[in-house]
Design a protein around this motif. Structure first.
Motif, PDB file in Angstrom:
ATOM      1  N   ASP A 169       0.819  -1.204   0.000  1.00  0.00           N
ATOM      2  CA  ASP A 169       0.000   0.000   0.000  1.00  0.00           C
ATOM      3  C   ASP A 169       0.856   1.258   0.000  1.00  0.00           C
ATOM      4  O   ASP A 169       0.632   2.199  -0.743  1.00  0.00           O
ATOM      5  CB  ASP A 169      -0.911  -0.022   1.219  1.00  0.00           C
ATOM      6  CG  ASP A 169      -1.847   1.149   1.211  1.00  0.00           C
ATOM      7  OD1 ASP A 169      -2.603   1.285   0.240  1.00  0.00           O
ATOM      8  OD2 ASP A 169      -1.790   1.927   2.174  1.00  0.00           O
TER       9      ASP A 169
ATOM     10  N   GLU B 125     -13.920  -0.755  -2.870  1.00  0.00           N
ATOM     11  CA  GLU B 125     -15.170  -1.083  -2.169  1.00  0.00           C
ATOM     12  C   GLU B 125     -15.433  -2.566  -2.316  1.00  0.00           C
ATOM     13  O   GLU B 125     -15.443  -3.103  -3.413  1.00  0.00           O
ATOM     14  CB  GLU B 125     -16.335  -0.257  -2.746  1.00  0.00           C
ATOM     15  CG  GLU B 125     -17.594  -0.376  -1.914  1.00  0.00           C
ATOM     16  CD  GLU B 125     -18.668   0.560  -2.427  1.00  0.00           C
ATOM     17  OE1 GLU B 125     -18.323   1.681  -2.857  1.00  0.00           O
ATOM     18  OE2 GLU B 125     -19.825   0.140  -2.418  1.00  0.00           O
ATOM     19  N   LYS B 126     -15.581  -3.179  -1.224  1.00  0.00           N
ATOM     20  CA  LYS B 126     -15.838  -4.627  -1.216  1.00  0.00           C
ATOM     21  C   LYS B 126     -16.923  -4.894  -0.189  1.00  0.00           C
ATOM     22  O   LYS B 126     -16.765  -4.520   0.991  1.00  0.00           O
ATOM     23  CB  LYS B 126     -14.530  -5.360  -0.801  1.00  0.00           C
ATOM     24  CG  LYS B 126     -14.564  -6.859  -0.994  1.00  0.00           C
ATOM     25  CD  LYS B 126     -14.420  -7.276  -2.458  1.00  0.00           C
ATOM     26  CE  LYS B 126     -14.384  -8.803  -2.598  1.00  0.00           C
ATOM     27  NZ  LYS B 126     -14.384  -9.212  -4.004  1.00  0.00           N
TER      28      LYS B 126
ATOM     29  N   LYS C  70      -8.646   3.282  -2.556  1.00  0.00           N
ATOM     30  CA  LYS C  70      -9.580   2.522  -1.705  1.00  0.00           C
ATOM     31  C   LYS C  70     -10.487   1.676  -2.606  1.00  0.00           C
ATOM     32  O   LYS C  70     -10.924   2.147  -3.649  1.00  0.00           O
ATOM     33  CB  LYS C  70     -10.419   3.464  -0.849  1.00  0.00           C
ATOM     34  CG  LYS C  70      -9.599   4.120   0.252  1.00  0.00           C
ATOM     35  CD  LYS C  70     -10.427   4.988   1.143  1.00  0.00           C
ATOM     36  CE  LYS C  70      -9.549   5.566   2.252  1.00  0.00           C
ATOM     37  NZ  LYS C  70     -10.249   6.547   3.040  1.00  0.00           N
TER      38      LYS C  70
ATOM     39  N   GLU D 165     -18.077  -1.870   1.631  1.00  0.00           N
ATOM     40  CA  GLU D 165     -17.143  -1.160   2.527  1.00  0.00           C
ATOM     41  C   GLU D 165     -15.872  -0.797   1.761  1.00  0.00           C
ATOM     42  O   GLU D 165     -15.307  -1.638   1.069  1.00  0.00           O
ATOM     43  CB  GLU D 165     -16.789  -2.074   3.717  1.00  0.00           C
ATOM     44  CG  GLU D 165     -15.946  -1.380   4.743  1.00  0.00           C
ATOM     45  CD  GLU D 165     -15.507  -2.329   5.855  1.00  0.00           C
ATOM     46  OE1 GLU D 165     -14.774  -1.908   6.739  1.00  0.00           O
ATOM     47  OE2 GLU D 165     -15.906  -3.512   5.811  1.00  0.00           O
ATOM     48  N   LYS D 166     -15.483   0.476   1.871  1.00  0.00           N
ATOM     49  CA  LYS D 166     -14.261   0.910   1.206  1.00  0.00           C
ATOM     50  C   LYS D 166     -13.068   0.532   2.061  1.00  0.00           C
ATOM     51  O   LYS D 166     -12.976   0.890   3.234  1.00  0.00           O
ATOM     52  CB  LYS D 166     -14.274   2.420   0.998  1.00  0.00           C
ATOM     53  CG  LYS D 166     -15.183   2.835  -0.154  1.00  0.00           C
ATOM     54  CD  LYS D 166     -14.989   4.296  -0.514  1.00  0.00           C
ATOM     55  CE  LYS D 166     -15.819   4.610  -1.752  1.00  0.00           C
ATOM     56  NZ  LYS D 166     -15.672   5.993  -2.143  1.00  0.00           N
ATOM     57  N   LYS D 167     -12.182  -0.195   1.413  1.00  0.00           N
ATOM     58  CA  LYS D 167     -11.039  -0.682   2.181  1.00  0.00           C
ATOM     59  C   LYS D 167      -9.741  -0.232   1.516  1.00  0.00           C
ATOM     60  O   LYS D 167      -9.658  -0.094   0.299  1.00  0.00           O
ATOM     61  CB  LYS D 167     -11.074  -2.216   2.251  1.00  0.00           C
ATOM     62  CG  LYS D 167     -12.174  -2.733   3.160  1.00  0.00           C
ATOM     63  CD  LYS D 167     -12.039  -4.234   3.350  1.00  0.00           C
ATOM     64  CE  LYS D 167     -13.061  -4.744   4.358  1.00  0.00           C
ATOM     65  NZ  LYS D 167     -12.956  -6.209   4.515  1.00  0.00           N
ATOM     66  N   GLN D 168      -8.750  -0.037   2.372  1.00  0.00           N
ATOM     67  CA  GLN D 168      -7.423   0.280   1.838  1.00  0.00           C
ATOM     68  C   GLN D 168      -6.811  -0.980   1.254  1.00  0.00           C
ATOM     69  O   GLN D 168      -7.174  -2.097   1.624  1.00  0.00           O
ATOM     70  CB  GLN D 168      -6.537   0.842   2.946  1.00  0.00           C
ATOM     71  CG  GLN D 168      -7.015   2.196   3.421  1.00  0.00           C
ATOM     72  CD  GLN D 168      -6.146   2.715   4.568  1.00  0.00           C
ATOM     73  OE1 GLN D 168      -5.445   1.956   5.213  1.00  0.00           O
ATOM     74  NE2 GLN D 168      -6.249   4.004   4.812  1.00  0.00           N
ATOM     75  N   THR D 169      -5.835  -0.808   0.363  1.00  0.00           N
ATOM     76  CA  THR D 169      -5.263  -1.955  -0.374  1.00  0.00           C
ATOM     77  C   THR D 169      -4.548  -2.924   0.540  1.00  0.00           C
ATOM     78  O   THR D 169      -4.344  -4.083   0.184  1.00  0.00           O
ATOM     79  CB  THR D 169      -4.282  -1.456  -1.440  1.00  0.00           C
ATOM     80  OG1 THR D 169      -3.332  -0.594  -0.806  1.00  0.00           O
ATOM     81  CG2 THR D 169      -5.001  -0.676  -2.515  1.00  0.00           C
ATOM     82  N   LYS D 170      -4.144  -2.414   1.694  1.00  0.00           N
ATOM     83  CA  LYS D 170      -3.391  -3.308   2.596  1.00  0.00           C
ATOM     84  C   LYS D 170      -4.221  -4.488   3.101  1.00  0.00           C
ATOM     85  O   LYS D 170      -3.677  -5.458   3.606  1.00  0.00           O
ATOM     86  CB  LYS D 170      -2.840  -2.532   3.773  1.00  0.00           C
ATOM     87  CG  LYS D 170      -3.874  -1.922   4.686  1.00  0.00           C
ATOM     88  CD  LYS D 170      -3.188  -1.135   5.794  1.00  0.00           C
ATOM     89  CE  LYS D 170      -4.245  -0.512   6.691  1.00  0.00           C
ATOM     90  NZ  LYS D 170      -3.603   0.351   7.707  1.00  0.00           N
ATOM     91  N   TYR D 171      -5.556  -4.375   2.910  1.00  0.00           N
ATOM     92  CA  TYR D 171      -6.416  -5.488   3.336  1.00  0.00           C
ATOM     93  C   TYR D 171      -6.497  -6.582   2.295  1.00  0.00           C
ATOM     94  O   TYR D 171      -7.170  -7.571   2.479  1.00  0.00           O
ATOM     95  CB  TYR D 171      -7.822  -4.961   3.671  1.00  0.00           C
ATOM     96  CG  TYR D 171      -7.820  -4.069   4.898  1.00  0.00           C
ATOM     97  CD1 TYR D 171      -7.711  -4.618   6.188  1.00  0.00           C
ATOM     98  CD2 TYR D 171      -7.914  -2.689   4.763  1.00  0.00           C
ATOM     99  CE1 TYR D 171      -7.696  -3.797   7.281  1.00  0.00           C
ATOM    100  CE2 TYR D 171      -7.906  -1.861   5.861  1.00  0.00           C
ATOM    101  CZ  TYR D 171      -7.790  -2.415   7.132  1.00  0.00           C
ATOM    102  OH  TYR D 171      -7.761  -1.603   8.213  1.00  0.00           O
TER     103      TYR D 171
END
Lengths: 759, 359
Positions: free
Chosen positions: A146, A680-681, A678, A684-690
């Motif tokens: 990220d 959305e999955k 970010k 929920e919008k998530k940062q790439t580190k997830y």
């Protein structure tokens, strides 16, 4: 933009390397150390040239780094298509920019273009941007994270990836605040303004002090002029007084002259009196001394005569006359007396001799008596010793008889000696009687002689001596008496002579004339006085002469004394002096104030200078503050420009590539203004580190491609990929290669790789 | 005969060099000390005449203390005659308003005053706004060595009425041998005509950086009417302005080295102004104050003037798609003045490079 072919004449380790590019995927498989990075640099250098820098670090100095190892001409050419036309760029590099040559040919016409910055202008990017966008170095995907995604995005909007814009702004803001607080009072500008305000106030004070000093100076000067005027008036009055005093002095001079003349007259009068006393014939000093000598002789005679009568010798003579009142012994008488005395003495000796003879003539019985007594004594002594030591009757008897006999014999002898007279003794006794008769006769004669002079008859020798001595003295004194009688007469004559002479002389001047000492003293005093008067008269005459000469006395212009009253003038002077002293005092006070004000006014220049200095400093501080403020504003503006200009197209392109490579699941992908991705999955919008590394690699590539798409709207430059998968496992490498195939449909890809497994 | 010619001592004057108050006071005392030293020099060298060609005092009322010191100095130097001409700064000098002027203080008035020293004459006049009659009334004995004392800058032609000026043309062929001038603060010697030499002695001590270099007085040696002049440097301190070109110097060390080279030969007693010139770019470590900090303790006074100009190669930012490039382009498109644009760009780029914020 598509690369057609290139020729590396010399560039780093590459030498006469030629390469024809296809429009899609160009795989350049070369072993490690061949020069893949050099080739990538060559492409950039052909497009944009090489920068000139003095940096010694080869990584930062490409010109030095890629100077041909083998020597030869440094450069080559690159052919490409751009906006539908083909061009050849020929570039050769020297040690400096001025030695570089570049020619861009239009391959349709084979003519060089006039503008050497044609590529830069057409693409709208420079070399750094080209490298940051289309050059994908080793490890891009393996290190994908990220943070790295953001870093790569950030490289577009940062000159140095190590710089944080917020840090830059913070530093600037700190500096800005140090110059001027955003709220309240503080900062260098405020400090300078306060200082300047204080200095200006001080300047006002100094100006006021200067004005006051000028005013006081004016007063001081006016007072000085007043003092000068008063001094002038005083001088005039003093001149008047002086002239009056001069007149008085002149009068005094004449008065003194007259006084001198009077004194001269007095001296002369006295002198005349003395001359009259001396009857115009004053005695000389010699005469006075002669008079004194006469007087001494006279006195001497008087004294001598007086002493004569009271002389000791005279008394003595009188006594001797009494001594010899019965007549002076004659010479015969004295000789006879001496002879008698001698005879008497001789007779006395004879008497003594006869007496001695008589007394010394001893009887023989007497001697025998002594012998017998001696023997008797010895015998008696022996009898005693024997009776004690060796008692012997016989011997004792014998000794006793002997001793008795001896003692008895001795007594008989003594008796006999008493009645015995010798013939010598009888003769001596007869002589002695005769001498005694003669001696008595002599003694009687001598007694008669010495008794004439009252001398003692006890010792005829002393008496005769006395008579002789007195006789001699008597004779001497008689002689002396005779001589003194002669002297006395002489003295009496002298006394009379000097007396007469002195009386005769002194009678000229004195009566009585015989008071010689007082007369002489008076005479001498008068002579001395006359001498003094003569001297005084002469001195006075000279004094008058000099005085006349010095004072230019004119007998005919005697000054009459005028009694002018000077007190009005002196009073006026006193008044003026008081007025002047008052002004001087005023000036003294002024002077003190003037010094105070002047001291302050003297600092005016310094504070004006300080004001200029502070104004300059303040101006500089304000300008700096303004510059910092502007810098902050424009840095912020640049960042906003950059992001706003590229953000929307970047997001669109990213979505497009994300959909293409990640499928519909990742449709809702967004990038914010901070270039943060970010996804959305599940709502929920998530940062790439997830997400997994694979997904994040794809996202990284999508962002890079989106950037390229955004930056190069019409002319997409080739993607230069320097072995990006060297660190991936086989599965991921395969995915990556598939991705390359896909990309090569849209981009010209130049894939530099050192191992066939990654082709 | 030896005579000292000095002028423009400006006793009591303030300094023009941004000194501290203490240093300014010290310098003012030093100027007075230098004049006292000059009088002592005259005593030691058996010189009996000192010409002061104006502006002995800085202001009419400038420094009563100074005036008192001067009166004492002159009174106690009875072997020396002081020929004092008032200048534009001390026209109504308090020195002349003393109750009893020392007898050896010879002054000049608004008409020619002549002092006869035997073969030498000293003549002087305070010039005003109408000087032609004064010039015309100058009548000097051709058989004597004539010194004329005036105060003013030199003019030529028909300009007789400008205050504080001396018309050289009007003084030609007047039997002048030496024209002793005051007003200009720099020593200058030249020919007035075939006979006369003119000279400005300059000031005794420099007071500002417009008065740099050696300052002193002129020693006249007149032997059989032949003049020999010598300029005698006499200042306690000199003011020196050195220029340091920082073009091409990027590091602090290089700039310090250039300063050291430029200061070579300059006395530590001096007042020094270092003027930085040339150009710099965003790579230059232009820490000028830092570069001169140590010098403040080594010299009596050091002043820094930064007249450098930024020189930016902005072409490289033209197509630079970075914050730096965008910043440069944004500033360049702004309404800021070109100078301010340069300053902002330099500051911005240097700060982006991680350097300290230094202007």
């Amino acid at each position: 933009m598509k690369l057609l072919r290139c020729y590396v004449q010399n560039y780093g380790k590459l030498h006469e390397f030629k390469y024809d590019f296809n429009d899609n995927l160009n795989i350049i498989l070369q072993e490690n150390g061949w020069g893949k990075s050099t080739f990538a640099s060559f492409i950039k250098a052909m497009l944009f040239g090489l920068p000139v820098t003095t940096k010694r670090d080869l990584d930062e100095n490409e010109r030095a780094k890629y100077t041909p190892w083998q020597g030869g001409k440094f450069g080559g050419w690159l052919e490409l298509t751009l906006k539908g036309k083909s061009y050849r760029i020929e570039r050769f590099f020297g040690t400096t920019l001025s030695k570089d040559t570049v020619t861009i040919y239009d391959l349709q016409t084979n003519t060089p273009l006039p503008d050497n910055d044609f590529i830069e202008k057409t693409l709208g990017i420079n070399a750094d941007t080209f490298m940051r966008s289309t050059y994908i170095e080793q490890g891009l995907f393996s290190n994908a994270s990220d943070d790295s995604i953001r870093a790569k995005l950030g490289k577009l909007v940062k000159n140095d990836e190590n710089i944080d814009l917020s840090e830059v702004d913070k530093k600037l803001q700190e500096k800005e605040t140090s110059l001027q607080y955003q709220r309240g009072k503080g900062g260098k500008i405020y400090q300078l303004e306060s200082e300047l305000q204080q200095v200006r106030k001080t300047i006002d004070d100094c100006e006021t002090a200067k004005q006051e000093a000028d005013r006081l100076n004016q007063n001081f000067t006016e007072n000085q002029q007043k003092i000068a005027e008063i001094n002038a008036q005083i001088n005039i009055l003093r001149s008047k007084i002086q002239s009056i005093n001069d007149e008085r002095t002149a009068q005094a001079v004449y008065a003194h002259y007259n006084s001198l003349k009077n004194e001269l007259q007095k001296i002369d009068n006295e002198r005349k009196k003395l001359l009259e006393f001396f009857k115009n014939d004053p005695p000389s000093k010699l005469q006075l001394e002669e008079l004194l000598d006469w007087q001494r002789e006279y006195n001497k005679a008087v004294t001598t005569l007086e002493n004569y009568e009271s002389s000791i010798n005279t008394i003595k003579l009188q006594k001797l006359k009494d001594y010899f009142k019965n007549g002076v012994p004659t010479k015969n008488e004295l000789e006879k007396a001496n002879a008698n005395l001698l005879k008497l003495n001789n007779m006395h000796s004879s008497i003594q001799l006869s007496q001695t003879v008589i007394s010394k003539t001893s009887s023989p019985f007497k001697i025998l008596s002594f012998v017998l007594f001696g023997l008797g004594a010895l015998a008696l002594l022996a009898l005693i010793i024997q009776a004690i030591v060796v008692p012997n009757t016989t011997i004792t008897i014998i000794l006793a008889i002997v001793s008795a006999l001896c003692l008895l014999g001795g007594a008989c002898m003594i008796f006999l000696s008493k009645s015995y007279q010798s013939p010598a003794k009888i003769t001596a006794m007869n002589n002695l009687n005769q001498i005694n008769e003669n001696s008595n006769e002599m003694r009687n004669e001598l007694t008669e002689f010495v008794s004439r002079f009252g001398e003692s008859t006890q010792d005829f020798s002393d008496s005769i001596y006395n008579i002789k001595f007195n006789l001699k003295t008597y004779k001497d004194l008689l002689t002396e008496e005779e001589q003194r009688a002669q002297n006395k007469e002489k003295m009496q004559k002298n006394q009379q002579r000097y007396y007469n002479a002195l009386v005769q002389y002194y009678s000229q001047f004195f009566n009585p004339a015989d008071r010689f000492t007082s007369n002489h003293n008076e005479l001498q005093a008068n002579v001395e006085r006359l001498e003094i008067l003569n001297k005084n008269y002469e001195d006075k005459e000279n004094e008058i002469k000099n005085f006349v000469e010095n004072n230019k006395i004119d007998e005919n212009s005697q000054k009459n004394e005028e009694n002018i009253d000077l007190s009005p003038l002196e009073n006026k002077i006193n008044q003026l002096e008081l007025a002047r002293d008052d002004i001087i005092h005023q000036n003294s006070v002024l002077n003190s104030s003037l010094i105070n004000y002047s001291n302050k006014a003297d600092k005016l220049g310094f504070y004006k200078d300080k004001e200029i200095e502070l104004e300059e400093e303040l101006q500089t501080a304000k300008a700096n503050w303004q510059t910092i403020k502007h810098t902050r504003e424009y840095l912020d503006l640049a960042r906003n420009n950059l992001t706003s200009k590229y953000l929307t197209p970047l997001c669109d392109a990213f979505k497009m590539y994300a959909k293409k490579f990640l499928g519909d699941d990742f449709e809702n992908v967004s990038i914010d203004t901070k270039l943060e991705v970010k996804i959305e999955k599940l709502g929920e919008k998530k940062q790439t580190k997830y997400f997994s590394h694979g997904i994040r690699d794809i996202i990284e590539l999508c962002i890079r491609l989106a950037l390229i798409k955004t930056l190069f709207e019409d002319e997409t430059p080739p993607l230069i990929m320097d072995d990006p998968f060297y660190n991936l496992d086989d599965k991921k490498t395969e995915s990556g290669l598939k991705l390359l195939q896909e990309l090569s449909k849209e981009f010209q890809v130049i894939y530099l790789v050192c191992h066939s497994s990654r082709t | 005969m030896k005579i000292i010619h000095c002028s423009d001592v400006h006793l009591g004057a303030s300094m023009k060099t941004h000194l501290t108050l203490e240093q300014a006071e010290q310098r003012r005392d030093e100027i007075l000390s230098t004049f006292i030293r000059l009088v002592n020099y005259a005593k030691q060298e058996d010189i009996h005449s000192i010409i002061i060609a104006g502006d002995l005092l800085d202001t009419d009322n400038g420094g009563l203390k100074t005036r008192n010191v001067l009166i004492d100095l002159i009174t106690n130097s009875s072997d020396i005659d002081f020929y004092y001409l008032c200048g534009n700064h001390d026209e109504n000098s308090l020195l002349l308003h003393s109750e009893d002027l020392p007898k050896n203080l010879k002054i000049f008035g608004n008409t020619w005053t002549n002092y006869d020293l035997g073969d030498v004459t000293i003549n002087g006049v305070i010039l005003g706004n109408n000087n032609l009659p004064i010039y015309q009334s100058l009548n000097l004995d051709a058989n004597k060595f004539n010194i004329v004392v005036l105060h003013g800058g030199d003019v030529r032609g028909n300009d007789y009425n400008t205050p504080d000026t001396v018309n050289f043309d009007a003084l030609k062929h007047k039997n002048i041998d030496y024209l002793a001038l005051g007003h200009l603060h720099t020593y200058r010697l030249g020919r007035l005509d075939e006979r006369a030499t003119y000279a400005y002695s300059g000031c005794l001590e420099g007071r500002g950086f417009d008065e740099c270099g050696q300052k002193g007085f002129i020693l006249l040696d007149i032997q059989n009417k032949h003049l020999n002049t010598t300029f005698v440097p006499f200042a306690r301190r000199t003011l020196e302005e050195i220029k340091v070109d920082i073009t091409g110097l990027n590091t602090l060390r290089e700039i310090k080295s250039a300063i050291t080279d430029a200061l070579d030969g300059i006395s530590r007693d001096s007042l020094v102004r270092i003027v930085f010139i040339g150009s710099y770019d965003e790579q230059t470590q232009k820490y000028l104050q830092l570069a001169t900090t140590e010098l403040q303790n080594q010299y009596f006074y050091v002043q820094i003037k930064d007249k450098t100009k930024p020189k930016l190669d902005l072409d490289k930012y033209k197509y630079d798609l970075s914050i730096a490039g965008e910043f440069v382009r944004t500033v360049r498109e702004s309404n800021l003045s070109p100078e301010e644009q340069d300053r902002v760009i330099i500051l911005g780029l240097r700060t982006l490079n991680g350097e300290e914020v230094e202007l």
